[in-house]
Each structure stands twice: as C-alpha cells, then as structure tokens.
Design a protein around this motif. Structure first.
Motif, mmCIF file in Angstrom:
data_model
loop_
_atom_site.group_PDB
_atom_site.id
_atom_site.type_symbol
_atom_site.label_atom_id
_atom_site.label_comp_id
_atom_site.label_asym_id
_atom_site.label_seq_id
_atom_site.Cartn_x
_atom_site.Cartn_y
_atom_site.Cartn_z
ATOM 1 N N PHE A 237 0.835 -1.200 0.000
ATOM 2 C CA PHE A 237 0.000 0.000 0.000
ATOM 3 C C PHE A 237 0.869 1.249 0.000
ATOM 4 C CE2 PHE A 237 0.619 -0.464 4.605
ATOM 5 C CZ PHE A 237 0.766 0.847 5.029
ATOM 6 N N GLN A 238 0.268 2.334 -0.454
ATOM 7 C CA GLN A 238 0.873 3.656 -0.402
ATOM 8 C C GLN A 238 -0.077 4.573 0.355
ATOM 9 O OE1 GLN A 238 1.393 4.479 -4.611
ATOM 10 N NE2 GLN A 238 3.559 3.937 -4.503
ATOM 11 N N SER A 239 0.474 5.597 0.984
ATOM 12 C CA SER A 239 -0.386 6.485 1.760
ATOM 13 C C SER A 239 0.072 7.932 1.635
ATOM 14 C CB SER A 239 -0.384 6.073 3.234
ATOM 15 O OG SER A 239 0.902 6.249 3.797
ATOM 16 N N LYS A 391 0.452 -6.175 14.183
ATOM 17 C CA LYS A 391 0.271 -5.887 12.753
ATOM 18 C C LYS A 391 -0.430 -4.546 12.545
ATOM 19 C CE LYS A 391 -0.238 -10.743 11.359
ATOM 20 N NZ LYS A 391 -1.176 -11.733 10.758
ATOM 21 N N ARG A 392 -1.463 -4.300 13.352
ATOM 22 C CA ARG A 392 -2.194 -3.046 13.178
ATOM 23 C C ARG A 392 -1.338 -1.859 13.608
ATOM 24 N NH1 ARG A 392 -3.962 -4.092 10.101
ATOM 25 N NH2 ARG A 392 -5.449 -5.687 10.740
ATOM 26 N N HIS A 393 -0.551 -2.037 14.670
ATOM 27 C CA HIS A 393 0.357 -0.974 15.098
ATOM 28 C C HIS A 393 1.384 -0.659 14.016
ATOM 29 C CE1 HIS A 393 -0.376 0.374 19.200
ATOM 30 N NE2 HIS A 393 -0.747 -0.850 19.520
ATOM 31 N N GLN A 394 1.901 -1.676 13.363
ATOM 32 C CA GLN A 394 2.881 -1.447 12.302
ATOM 33 C C GLN A 394 2.256 -0.650 11.163
ATOM 34 O OE1 GLN A 394 3.922 -5.565 11.664
ATOM 35 N NE2 GLN A 394 5.774 -5.411 12.910
ATOM 36 N N GLU A 395 1.002 -0.949 10.856
ATOM 37 C CA GLU A 395 0.298 -0.207 9.810
ATOM 38 C C GLU A 395 0.083 1.247 10.226
ATOM 39 O OE1 GLU A 395 -3.514 -1.073 6.939
ATOM 40 O OE2 GLU A 395 -3.729 -1.527 9.068
ATOM 41 N N MET A 396 -0.346 1.463 11.470
ATOM 42 C CA MET A 396 -0.580 2.822 11.951
ATOM 43 C C MET A 396 0.723 3.620 12.035
ATOM 44 S SD MET A 396 -3.863 3.124 12.352
ATOM 45 C CE MET A 396 -3.929 2.110 10.863
ATOM 46 N N ASP A 397 1.791 2.986 12.512
ATOM 47 C CA ASP A 397 3.076 3.686 12.603
ATOM 48 C C ASP A 397 3.610 4.049 11.221
ATOM 49 O OD1 ASP A 397 2.909 3.482 15.312
ATOM 50 O OD2 ASP A 397 4.748 2.323 15.595
ATOM 51 N N ALA A 398 3.327 3.190 10.229
ATOM 52 C CA ALA A 398 3.750 3.500 8.860
ATOM 53 C C ALA A 398 3.043 4.752 8.341
ATOM 54 C CB ALA A 398 3.464 2.317 7.942
ATOM 55 N N LEU A 399 1.818 4.987 8.804
ATOM 56 C CA LEU A 399 1.084 6.187 8.403
ATOM 57 C C LEU A 399 1.572 7.420 9.148
ATOM 58 C CD1 LEU A 399 -2.562 4.741 8.442
ATOM 59 C CD2 LEU A 399 -1.095 5.063 6.443
ATOM 60 N N LEU A 400 1.834 7.266 10.442
ATOM 61 C CA LEU A 400 2.151 8.415 11.288
ATOM 62 C C LEU A 400 3.604 8.863 11.199
ATOM 63 C CD1 LEU A 400 0.186 7.459 14.520
ATOM 64 C CD2 LEU A 400 -0.255 9.440 13.070
#
Length: 402
Positions: A237-239, A391-400
């Motif tokens: 994914f890209q954000s 897994k969800r934390h890794q996704e959120m940290d990738a966004l923040l």
C-alpha cells in the motif's frame, strides 16, 4: 470375596461425579481504570455493564480494581457498589500481578499507561485484555506480545468491530460468494462529532502522536481493522497524510479555559493498496482505498460508507455515527446489497443477540468479546490478540511516522 464399590471409592476421595450441565466457576477479573474521576469512561460505559449483567456474572467475577492509588481504587469499589469483602483495591500494577486470585486483567486506561500497567501481569502469566491501541507504538506492542507468548498468557485487544453482527454478516455474504469474488473496496470515513479547531482537555493527548492514542490510531485504526478482518491485509500500500489544521485549542469544558497547542497528528489520511489473497473470495489484484477525515462531513453526507465491489454485485455499509464499533444507540448501521443482473437494491438484515440488546450500546460488542473468551472461541471468531495488534500498530506507525 472383595467387591469393589465404585461409588464408595468416589466418596472416599471426595471427587464429585461429573455432570454435563456443570458450570465452570466464574473467571476472576481485575478491572483497571474504573474510576469516577477518569476523564474518559470506557471502563464504566463499555465493560462494567456487561460484567454486572446476568450473563456477565455467570461467567465473570470482579475481584480487584486497579487505579492511580489504592485509595482511589477503594473509593471506586464503594462508588460502584462492589463488595469490599470480595473486591480488593490496588494502586500498584506489580502488587496486582502478585495476586493469585486474579485470572484476567482488563486494562481500560489511557494508551500511554498500557505498557507499564499490564507488563507485570503478563510476566506473571496472567491472561490480559487491553483496549486498543495496545501500546504507544509497535515496538512496545511487540514486546508485550513476545512476553505473552513466553509466559503462555492468553491475550485480547479491544478491536471489537470484528465481532459486530453487521460486520460478521458482510463476511458471511462474501463467504457465500453472493457478489462473487471481491474486485475492489472503498472506505470513506469522517468524524461527525469532532470539532475542526478545538478539543476537550480530556482528549488533549490526541494532538501528540508520541502518546499513541489519537484520531489516526483510534478512529481510523478501529475502522480499518474491521475492514481487514473481512478482506484480509494489504499486500502492498501507499499512503498520503496531511495536517490541515495544526493550530488547535484545548478546552476545559467546566471552567471554559482555553490553551493553544499545535498538533503533529494528521487529520487527513489517504491509503491505496492491493489486498493479499488471504481469502478465497478475494480476486488477485483487488484494491482497497481508504480515506479518513478527522472532521465532520459536508452537510447531508453520510459520515461512513464502506463499499465492496464484487463480480456480481456490491455490498454497502453506511453509518450515520461515522463509526464501525456502534457506540450510538440511535444510529444503527445500514447494510445493503446491489445485484448487477437484477439492478435491484435490497436491505440486508442483521441483529443483536437478546442479551446484547439488553445492554447499553457501548457494552454490546465488548460483551461479545467477553463471551467469546469465556467459551474459548477466539480463533473461531477471529478475535484480535496481541500478535494481531502488532500488525495493526505497524500499519498505523507506517502512516504516522513515514
């Protein structure tokens, strides 16, 4: 001649005969964060009602409270009409961890207190339920998950939309291939109760991403986890994120005092990615697009719409509350099905179990998590544990922190 008397032998060693309808003793719970002085009231609104309900009391027993001090815990025991003879007050997580009478620790504090609060109990091998987010960042979450694995502790994270009846209905429709394989999906979410320029002092930490609890991790985190629980994770994914209004005011609602503060947390998040084919109903290359706005929508616009496009039709879930965890009693989620061949749109029914309908709205999905844990059906329902939370934390940290 010696005749073996089985019944007499059972009586001698005092083992009662097993009955199929014998009930297991209640799971002994320590509830962390149940306090009259707390600025947020999730323990009171979402956990306590179930634990004090008939099905809750059948399966669970509150035996301890942990608050900022032992005195605060004892005051809460009195305020919530708990029996001081059977419920012990604690002000120290380490002391709580040493209480052998506790089987499950439930943590409902602010996110930056989670790590220090539950780590001693995990080290002691106790089962632990922590509200989402699990920790302030994915590194701390990973450490807690590793500790739980090493001690054999069972864990739950409060990502309760996974067990919501409307979300489970969507999963059922996809498993039955009602719309064929999923080609794409889009989630558009706003925050209708938010203010664009100010925030209450109880949520002032939402403006500091280092704390770990903010609109992205909490609001977007709950919403996107529900989507992932049905469609699976991203393959790639890209954000893009933006802080549209960095200047905010923290308001004390009682005194009217205002303090200016700059936010470093995005209020606009856009994600576009390709779904992994974790489920047979996901077509190769299927896309997931997510747009999250921490602000109210344009007047007349539904704050949350989740659309799933399949080969044969579309599923659409809409929520006037803007949430997928159904915390508002007056605004239930709407689920619809559109089949391409007929051109017709039909409403899809879903409903609460009777015992859930008797609870306040915030407690319904939380109560379901408790029921699933007591029945040892976490895998069957796909309940999030600490490893899932990482897994969800890794996704959120990738966004923040990109």
């Amino acid at each position: 001649m010696y005749i073996y008397d089985g019944a007499t032998a059972l009586e001698r060693i005092r083992i009662p005969p097993f009955k199929l309808n014998d009930k297991m003793p209640p799971i002994r719970v320590a509830l962390v964060g149940l306090s009259q002085s707390a600025k947020t009231s999730w323990a009171n609104d979402a956990h306590f009602p179930y634990l004090q309900s008939p099905p809750g009391k059948e399966k669970y027993q509150i035996v301890a409270l942990l608050n900022s001090s032992e005195d605060a815990a004892n005051r809460a025991i009195e305020a919530y009409c708990l029996d001081a003879a059977t419920v012990k007050g604690y002000g120290d997580p380490q002391a709580l961890a040493g209480d052998s009478n506790i089987a499950l620790v439930v943590c409902c504090t602010r996110v930056d207190l989670h790590y220090d609060t539950v780590k001693p109990s995990l080290a002691a091998g106790k089962n632990v339920y922590v509200e989402w987010p699990l920790a302030s960042n994915h590194q701390d979450a990973q450490e807690l998950a590793s500790l739980a694995r090493s001690t054999g502790a069972k864990t739950i994270v409060g990502l309760q939309a996974r067990v919501d009846p409307a979300i489970r209905k969507i999963r059922q429709l996809l498993e039955q291939e009602v719309v064929g394989k999923v080609l794409s999906s889009e989630l558009s979410a706003y925050s209708p109760a938010s203010d664009r320029h100010e925030i209450s002092d109880g949520l002032g930490y939402f403006l500091e991403k280092k704390v770990g609890g903010n609109p992205v991790t909490i609001m977007l985190g709950h919403r996107i986890d529900a989507v992932h629980s049905v469609l699976g994770e991203f393959e790639t994914f890209q954000s893009h994120t933006q802080i549209q209004r960095p200047g905010q005011e923290i308001v004390n609602r009682s005194s009217g005092t205002r303090t200016s503060k700059n936010s470093d947390v995005p209020d606009l998040v856009s994600i576009h990615g390709t779904l992994a084919t974790q489920h047979p109903y996901i077509a190769p290359g299927a896309s997931l697009v997510v747009n999250f706005h921490y602000e109210p929508p344009f007047p007349g616009t539904t704050p949350l719409i989740w659309t799933i496009t399949g080969e044969k039709g579309q599923i659409r879930l809409s929520a006037e509350s803007g949430s997928l965890i159904q915390t508002n009693t007056s605004e239930p989620m709407s689920l619809q099905l559109y089949m391409f061949d007929s051109g017709k749109v039909q409403d899809v029914s879903w409903g609460w179990e009777d015992w859930q309908a008797a609870l306040p709205h915030r407690a319904r999905n939380i109560g379901k998590l408790y029921e699933i844990f007591a029945e040892d059906k976490m895998a069957e329902y796909g309940v999030a544990d600490f490893d899932t939370a990482v897994k969800r934390h890794q996704e959120m940290d990738a966004l923040l922190w990109k």
